[in-house]
Design a protein around this motif. Structure first.
Motif, PDB file in Angstrom:
ATOM      1  N   GLU A  74       5.981  33.642  45.607  1.00  0.00           N
ATOM      2  CA  GLU A  74       6.844  32.495  45.900  1.00  0.00           C
ATOM      3  C   GLU A  74       6.340  31.768  47.155  1.00  0.00           C
ATOM      4  N   THR A 113       5.477  21.702  39.084  1.00  0.00           N
ATOM      5  CA  THR A 113       6.915  21.971  39.044  1.00  0.00           C
ATOM      6  C   THR A 113       7.453  22.099  37.623  1.00  0.00           C
ATOM      7  N   ASP A 114       6.577  22.000  36.640  1.00  0.00           N
ATOM      8  CA  ASP A 114       6.994  22.288  35.265  1.00  0.00           C
ATOM      9  C   ASP A 114       7.482  23.749  35.228  1.00  0.00           C
ATOM     10  N   THR A 115       8.655  23.958  34.637  1.00  0.00           N
ATOM     11  CA  THR A 115       9.284  25.291  34.710  1.00  0.00           C
ATOM     12  C   THR A 115       8.387  26.382  34.144  1.00  0.00           C
ATOM     13  N   GLU A 116       7.816  26.136  32.968  1.00  0.00           N
ATOM     14  CA  GLU A 116       7.019  27.181  32.332  1.00  0.00           C
ATOM     15  C   GLU A 116       5.683  27.392  33.063  1.00  0.00           C
ATOM     16  N   SER A 155       5.073  26.829  36.281  1.00  0.00           N
ATOM     17  CA  SER A 155       5.280  27.504  37.573  1.00  0.00           C
ATOM     18  C   SER A 155       5.627  28.977  37.362  1.00  0.00           C
ATOM     19  N   ARG A 156       6.375  29.287  36.331  1.00  0.00           N
ATOM     20  CA  ARG A 156       6.707  30.700  36.053  1.00  0.00           C
ATOM     21  C   ARG A 156       5.430  31.502  35.794  1.00  0.00           C
TER      22      ARG A 156
END
Ligand SMILES: [Fe+2]
Ligand SMILES: [Fe+2]
Length: 361
Positions: free
Chosen positions: A110, A137-140, A142-143
């Motif tokens: 993080e 910053t795209d959710t997938e 960044s995950r």
């Protein structure tokens, strides 16, 4: 049973612990007798092992990627640790603490991710900055970025290793773009995006493999797809900016024989290629020093580097000594006293190794 970690194994000792089976092969000795050649692993490294008692039941039962409880004795063979297994028992995944078996980056994912975003926020080219921000910053994305490895085995091959490699390259980009007076916006974009699509090329988990998309398309071409997909979301994204970013991604492996369809033809593309090469090689050395099980100063032969590697720290004298203690025999164990207040930085990523150079972290 408390877990014994591979990196803690020192001398000849009896061991009973749980490991992951990384490689399981049936071999045949010169006398025609079958035996098992097994590589056991955990979050701290690999352990070459032998099970001399062959059984066809075990051959069917024990497979790559399963967990086993083993008992046996640690030996040394040709200067390398070798574990001789006396008893082996297969365990189910629910019997183990997965964290004991996953190698991780030293740095917090993080924190690394936030550092990367801060670099992007400080960029002066508004289109490249917006593009990188949208992608990161795209959710997938960044995950995946926070957990994926950078490769299967060679460099940064541990959890969050991809993010560590990307951040390390980006920190080098900040310093070296200024040093060589090239456009840092493109070098940063190249460092962030060049390997990003390994999140589609490789699987996650304990034993990382190439995905079908990785085998058939690969991270260079997939990178272009991502640039297209996100740049279309930005109004009036300049065509030539996109073209130069794409050139950097396509050429970052440097040579045709390493999978680049184009060789670097701009200063920015050249620099991204060199930064990537530098960080991957230094990351490789770091992994060899950590994982190689050969005793003494030298590693075993490292195929992908075509050499053996000197693993120990180099001599360091912050103060003059009375007389020279170590003579010319470089293979003898060094006996110099530990200098007072020796500064020992923890071994860490290349970006951090540039700690003396203040870069925009
Ligand atoms: Fe790459
Ligand atoms: Fe890379």
């Amino acid at each position: 049973m408390s877990k014994i970690f591979i990196s803690d194994l020192q001398g000849k000792e009896e061991i009973e612990s749980i490991f992951l089976v990384k490689i399981f092969n049936t071999m045949e000795g010169k006398d025609g007798k079958k035996y098992f050649n097994i590589i056991l692993s955990d979050s701290t490294g690999d352990l070459e092992s032998r099970l001399w008692q062959y059984s066809s039941e075990l051959e069917k039962e024990i497979t790559k990627n399963c967990f086993v409880k083993v008992r046996g004795k640690l030996n040394f063979y040709q200067g390398r640790k070798q574990f001789i297994i006396a008893a082996i028992e297969k365990l189910s995944d629910s019997d183990v603490n997965m964290d004991d078996f996953v190698m991780k980056s030293f740095s917090d994912p993080e924190e690394m991710y936030q550092q990367l975003l801060r670099v992007v926020d400080g960029m002066r080219d508004v289109y490249i900055r917006d593009l990188l921000k949208l992608i990161l910053t795209d959710t997938e994305i960044s995950r995946r970025l926070k957990t994926w490895q950078a490769g299967k085995t060679i460099h940064h091959a541990y959890r969050s290793g991809l993010l560590e490699h990307i951040l390390s390259c980006t920190n080098l980009a900040l310093y070296l773009s200024n040093h060589y007076r090239v456009n840092e916006n493109y070098v940063i974009a190249g460092c962030i995006l060049h390997d990003l699509c390994k999140i589609y090329e490789l699987t996650d988990g304990i034993n990382v493999e190439y995905t079908e998309e990785g085998k058939l398309v690969g991270h260079l071409v997939k990178g272009l797809e991502i640039v297209d997909r996100y740049s279309y979301k930005i109004k009036n994204f300049p065509h030539y900016t996109k073209m130069h970013i794409k050139h950097i991604l396509l050429s970052h492996h440097g040579e045709y024989e390493y999978g680049s369809p184009k060789v670097p033809q701009t200063s920015e593309a050249f620099l991204v290629h060199l930064i990537d090469l530098m960080d991957s090689k230094m990351g490789s050395l770091e992994m060899i020093k950590k994982l190689d099980s050969t005793t003494g100063h030298w590693s075993g032969f490292v195929k992908h580097l075509d050499r053996i590697i000197y693993k120990s720290d180099l001599p360091f004298y912050p103060e003059y000594v009375e007389e020279e203690i170590v003579k010319s025999n470089v293979t003898q164990e060094r006996k110099e006293p530990k200098p007072k207040q020796q500064i020992q930085e923890p071994r860490t990523s290349l970006g951090k190794m540039l700690g003396g150079i203040k870069i925009n972290e």
